[in-house]
Each structure stands twice: as C-alpha cells, then as structure tokens.
Design a protein around this motif. Structure first.
Motif, PDB file in Angstrom:
ATOM      1  N   LEU A  16     -14.127  49.433 -25.170  1.00 48.02           N
ATOM      2  CA  LEU A  16     -14.402  48.070 -24.485  1.00 48.02           C
ATOM      3  C   LEU A  16     -12.572  46.929 -25.014  1.00 48.02           C
ATOM      4  O   LEU A  16     -12.434  46.835 -23.844  1.00 48.02           O
ATOM      5  CB  LEU A  16     -15.207  46.121 -25.224  1.00 48.02           C
ATOM      6  CG  LEU A  16     -16.750  46.596 -24.858  1.00 48.02           C
ATOM      7  CD1 LEU A  16     -17.904  45.576 -26.020  1.00 48.02           C
ATOM      8  CD2 LEU A  16     -17.326  45.980 -23.640  1.00 48.02           C
ATOM      9  N   GLY A  17     -12.439  47.543 -25.838  1.00 47.02           N
ATOM     10  CA  GLY A  17     -10.919  47.242 -25.875  1.00 47.02           C
ATOM     11  C   GLY A  17      -9.887  48.110 -25.356  1.00 47.02           C
ATOM     12  O   GLY A  17      -9.116  47.231 -24.385  1.00 47.02           O
ATOM     13  N   GLN A  18     -10.432  48.857 -25.006  1.00 51.23           N
ATOM     14  CA  GLN A  18      -9.533  49.884 -23.611  1.00 51.23           C
ATOM     15  C   GLN A  18      -9.537  49.361 -22.359  1.00 51.23           C
ATOM     16  O   GLN A  18      -9.083  49.814 -21.825  1.00 51.23           O
ATOM     17  CB  GLN A  18     -10.337  51.596 -23.381  1.00 51.23           C
ATOM     18  CG  GLN A  18      -9.780  51.795 -25.011  1.00 51.23           C
ATOM     19  CD  GLN A  18      -8.039  51.872 -24.713  1.00 51.23           C
ATOM     20  OE1 GLN A  18      -7.277  52.194 -24.162  1.00 51.23           O
ATOM     21  NE2 GLN A  18      -7.786  52.822 -26.378  1.00 51.23           N
ATOM     22  N   ALA A  19     -11.290  49.209 -22.302  1.00 50.57           N
ATOM     23  CA  ALA A  19     -11.699  48.271 -20.904  1.00 50.57           C
ATOM     24  C   ALA A  19     -10.555  47.016 -20.732  1.00 50.57           C
ATOM     25  O   ALA A  19     -10.124  46.588 -19.638  1.00 50.57           O
ATOM     26  CB  ALA A  19     -12.631  48.170 -20.597  1.00 50.57           C
ATOM     27  N   LEU A  24      -6.167  44.240 -18.002  1.00 51.91           N
ATOM     28  CA  LEU A  24      -4.804  43.460 -18.824  1.00 51.91           C
ATOM     29  C   LEU A  24      -3.652  44.090 -17.844  1.00 51.91           C
ATOM     30  O   LEU A  24      -2.981  43.765 -16.720  1.00 51.91           O
ATOM     31  CB  LEU A  24      -4.799  42.921 -19.746  1.00 51.91           C
ATOM     32  CG  LEU A  24      -5.457  41.727 -20.500  1.00 51.91           C
ATOM     33  CD1 LEU A  24      -5.912  41.785 -21.880  1.00 51.91           C
ATOM     34  CD2 LEU A  24      -4.795  40.891 -19.681  1.00 51.91           C
ATOM     35  N   ALA A  25      -3.487  45.136 -17.816  1.00 52.60           N
ATOM     36  CA  ALA A  25      -2.290  45.651 -17.579  1.00 52.60           C
ATOM     37  C   ALA A  25      -2.578  46.301 -16.095  1.00 52.60           C
ATOM     38  O   ALA A  25      -1.400  46.192 -15.744  1.00 52.60           O
ATOM     39  CB  ALA A  25      -2.467  47.698 -18.163  1.00 52.60           C
ATOM     40  N   LEU A  26      -3.723  46.539 -15.646  1.00 55.73           N
ATOM     41  CA  LEU A  26      -3.582  46.477 -13.948  1.00 55.73           C
ATOM     42  C   LEU A  26      -3.427  44.598 -13.310  1.00 55.73           C
ATOM     43  O   LEU A  26      -2.591  44.838 -12.551  1.00 55.73           O
ATOM     44  CB  LEU A  26      -4.950  46.607 -13.681  1.00 55.73           C
ATOM     45  CG  LEU A  26      -5.277  47.956 -13.796  1.00 55.73           C
ATOM     46  CD1 LEU A  26      -6.820  48.441 -13.366  1.00 55.73           C
ATOM     47  CD2 LEU A  26      -4.433  48.922 -12.790  1.00 55.73           C
ATOM     48  N   GLU A  27      -3.101  44.021 -14.108  1.00 53.96           N
ATOM     49  CA  GLU A  27      -3.321  42.106 -13.266  1.00 53.96           C
ATOM     50  C   GLU A  27      -1.799  42.445 -13.642  1.00 53.96           C
ATOM     51  O   GLU A  27      -1.681  41.588 -12.597  1.00 53.96           O
ATOM     52  CB  GLU A  27      -4.213  41.976 -14.821  1.00 53.96           C
ATOM     53  CG  GLU A  27      -3.337  39.764 -14.458  1.00 53.96           C
ATOM     54  CD  GLU A  27      -4.725  39.526 -15.134  1.00 53.96           C
ATOM     55  OE1 GLU A  27      -3.883  38.184 -15.141  1.00 53.96           O
ATOM     56  OE2 GLU A  27      -5.460  39.549 -15.858  1.00 53.96           O
ATOM     57  N   CYS A  28      -1.436  43.047 -14.595  1.00 58.53           N
ATOM     58  CA  CYS A  28       0.055  42.371 -14.767  1.00 58.53           C
ATOM     59  C   CYS A  28       0.815  43.507 -13.981  1.00 58.53           C
ATOM     60  O   CYS A  28       1.977  43.485 -13.416  1.00 58.53           O
ATOM     61  CB  CYS A  28       0.486  43.103 -16.241  1.00 58.53           C
ATOM     62  SG  CYS A  28       0.143  41.541 -17.810  1.00 58.53           S
ATOM     63  N   PHE A  29      -0.027  44.908 -13.717  1.00 60.47           N
ATOM     64  CA  PHE A  29       0.634  46.095 -12.561  1.00 60.47           C
ATOM     65  C   PHE A  29       0.736  44.834 -11.317  1.00 60.47           C
ATOM     66  O   PHE A  29       1.928  45.452 -10.344  1.00 60.47           O
ATOM     67  CB  PHE A  29       0.171  46.812 -12.356  1.00 60.47           C
ATOM     68  CG  PHE A  29       0.199  47.554 -11.140  1.00 60.47           C
ATOM     69  CD1 PHE A  29       1.966  48.728 -10.975  1.00 60.47           C
ATOM     70  CD2 PHE A  29      -0.691  48.138 -10.121  1.00 60.47           C
ATOM     71  CE1 PHE A  29       1.632  49.393 -10.067  1.00 60.47           C
ATOM     72  CE2 PHE A  29      -0.399  48.247  -9.175  1.00 60.47           C
ATOM     73  CZ  PHE A  29       0.496  49.895  -9.218  1.00 60.47           C
ATOM     74  N   PHE A  30      -0.497  44.465 -11.081  1.00 60.81           N
ATOM     75  CA  PHE A  30      -0.772  43.436  -9.105  1.00 60.81           C
ATOM     76  C   PHE A  30       0.444  42.093  -9.694  1.00 60.81           C
ATOM     77  O   PHE A  30       0.518  42.198  -8.436  1.00 60.81           O
ATOM     78  CB  PHE A  30      -1.664  43.543  -9.119  1.00 60.81           C
ATOM     79  CG  PHE A  30      -2.204  44.683  -8.978  1.00 60.81           C
ATOM     80  CD1 PHE A  30      -2.071  45.525  -7.631  1.00 60.81           C
ATOM     81  CD2 PHE A  30      -3.749  44.406  -9.105  1.00 60.81           C
ATOM     82  CE1 PHE A  30      -3.032  45.988  -7.287  1.00 60.81           C
ATOM     83  CE2 PHE A  30      -4.482  45.866  -9.368  1.00 60.81           C
ATOM     84  CZ  PHE A  30      -4.171  46.553  -8.369  1.00 60.81           C
ATOM     85  N   HIS A  31       1.826  41.975 -10.414  1.00 59.66           N
ATOM     86  CA  HIS A  31       2.449  40.397 -10.303  1.00 59.66           C
ATOM     87  C   HIS A  31       3.585  41.271  -9.187  1.00 59.66           C
ATOM     88  O   HIS A  31       4.312  41.841  -9.940  1.00 59.66           O
ATOM     89  CB  HIS A  31       3.096  40.318 -11.553  1.00 59.66           C
ATOM     90  CG  HIS A  31       1.331  39.683 -12.231  1.00 59.66           C
ATOM     91  ND1 HIS A  31       1.984  38.919 -13.544  1.00 59.66           N
ATOM     92  CD2 HIS A  31       0.629  39.236 -12.288  1.00 59.66           C
ATOM     93  CE1 HIS A  31       1.394  38.289 -13.645  1.00 59.66           C
ATOM     94  NE2 HIS A  31      -0.175  38.208 -13.135  1.00 59.66           N
ATOM     95  N   ARG A  32       3.736  40.820  -8.657  1.00 53.84           N
ATOM     96  CA  ARG A  32       4.864  40.754  -7.637  1.00 53.84           C
ATOM     97  C   ARG A  32       6.677  40.336  -8.528  1.00 53.84           C
ATOM     98  O   ARG A  32       6.991  41.063  -7.451  1.00 53.84           O
ATOM     99  CB  ARG A  32       4.824  40.318  -6.274  1.00 53.84           C
ATOM    100  CG  ARG A  32       3.475  40.811  -5.585  1.00 53.84           C
ATOM    101  CD  ARG A  32       3.866  41.897  -4.749  1.00 53.84           C
ATOM    102  NE  ARG A  32       2.224  42.628  -4.380  1.00 53.84           N
ATOM    103  CZ  ARG A  32       2.144  43.743  -4.003  1.00 53.84           C
ATOM    104  NH1 ARG A  32       3.353  44.934  -4.404  1.00 53.84           N
ATOM    105  NH2 ARG A  32       1.329  44.230  -3.492  1.00 53.84           N
ATOM    106  N   LYS A  33       6.402  39.556  -9.697  1.00 50.12           N
ATOM    107  CA  LYS A  33       7.388  39.300  -9.345  1.00 50.12           C
ATOM    108  C   LYS A  33       8.450  40.620 -10.326  1.00 50.12           C
ATOM    109  O   LYS A  33      10.116  39.957 -10.462  1.00 50.12           O
ATOM    110  CB  LYS A  33       7.208  37.734 -10.754  1.00 50.12           C
ATOM    111  CG  LYS A  33       6.693  36.321 -10.057  1.00 50.12           C
ATOM    112  CD  LYS A  33       6.232  35.058 -10.800  1.00 50.12           C
ATOM    113  CE  LYS A  33       4.698  34.875 -10.650  1.00 50.12           C
ATOM    114  NZ  LYS A  33       4.919  34.019 -11.495  1.00 50.12           N
ATOM    115  N   LEU A  34       7.890  40.695 -11.112  1.00 49.35           N
ATOM    116  CA  LEU A  34       7.712  41.813 -12.432  1.00 49.35           C
ATOM    117  C   LEU A  34       9.479  43.065 -11.409  1.00 49.35           C
ATOM    118  O   LEU A  34       8.682  43.186 -10.195  1.00 49.35           O
ATOM    119  CB  LEU A  34       7.230  42.588 -12.456  1.00 49.35           C
ATOM    120  CG  LEU A  34       5.963  41.751 -13.921  1.00 49.35           C
ATOM    121  CD1 LEU A  34       5.214  42.499 -14.566  1.00 49.35           C
ATOM    122  CD2 LEU A  34       7.898  41.034 -15.091  1.00 49.35           C
TER     123      LEU A  34
END
Length: 95
Positions: A16-19, A24-34
């Motif tokens: 569950l921790g890895q999921a 969250l990492a995928l969510e941050c990956f999809f931020h276009r501002k970065l």
C-alpha cells in the motif's frame, strides 16, 4: 498473531505504501509547471515504486500459495515501503 500473519500484514502495508508513493509521483509527473528534468525524476520514482510494489505482491503471493515467508525480510520490506511513501509525500508537498 503469529509470525506468518505479521509477515503478510507487513507486506500488505509495504504494498500500500508503494502504491501511494507511485500515485503521488505520477501526479507530480503530470504537473506541467515543473521543468522537464524534474518531471523525468518524478516518473522514475513512480516506476521504481511500481516495481517495488510488484515485488511485494509477488512475496505475498508466494507466502499465500506455498506458506514460505521470511519474517525479517517482510518487516524490512513493509517498513521500507511505508518510509518510501512518507518520503514521496514530503517531496510532493515541496514541488
């Protein structure tokens, strides 16, 4: 609870921790501002978390089907999964 049940519980917690970390990492990956380099690092973290989650899943499957388990390894894997998730949560709040 015996050692077998605690091992399964630790592996499920690690999974569950890895999921959570991967999501969250995928969510941050999809931020276009970065910047592109930062987005790539988030993607690599997401893939790493998915692979580690898959490993936890295979360990759970092995324990359930055959009864083979390693209590110390399960506790370490569970703790590592939860700590990985905490770290990704902390990093995602900064980004």
């Amino acid at each position: 609870m015996n050692a077998y049940q605690l091992s399964l519980l630790a592996l499920v917690a690690g999974l569950l921790g890895q999921a959570v970390a991967s999501g969250l990492a995928l969510e941050c990956f999809f931020h276009r501002k970065l910047p592109t380099s930062t987005r790539r690092l988030w993607f690599v973290l997401a893939i790493g978390a998915l692979l580690l989650g898959l490993h936890h899943g295979y360990s759970i499957e092995l324990a359930l089907k055959t009864g083979l388990y390693d209590f110390r390894q399960a506790l370490l894997a569970g703790a590592a999964g939860l700590l990985y998730a905490i770290a990704v949560i902390g990093f995602s709040r900064r980004a």
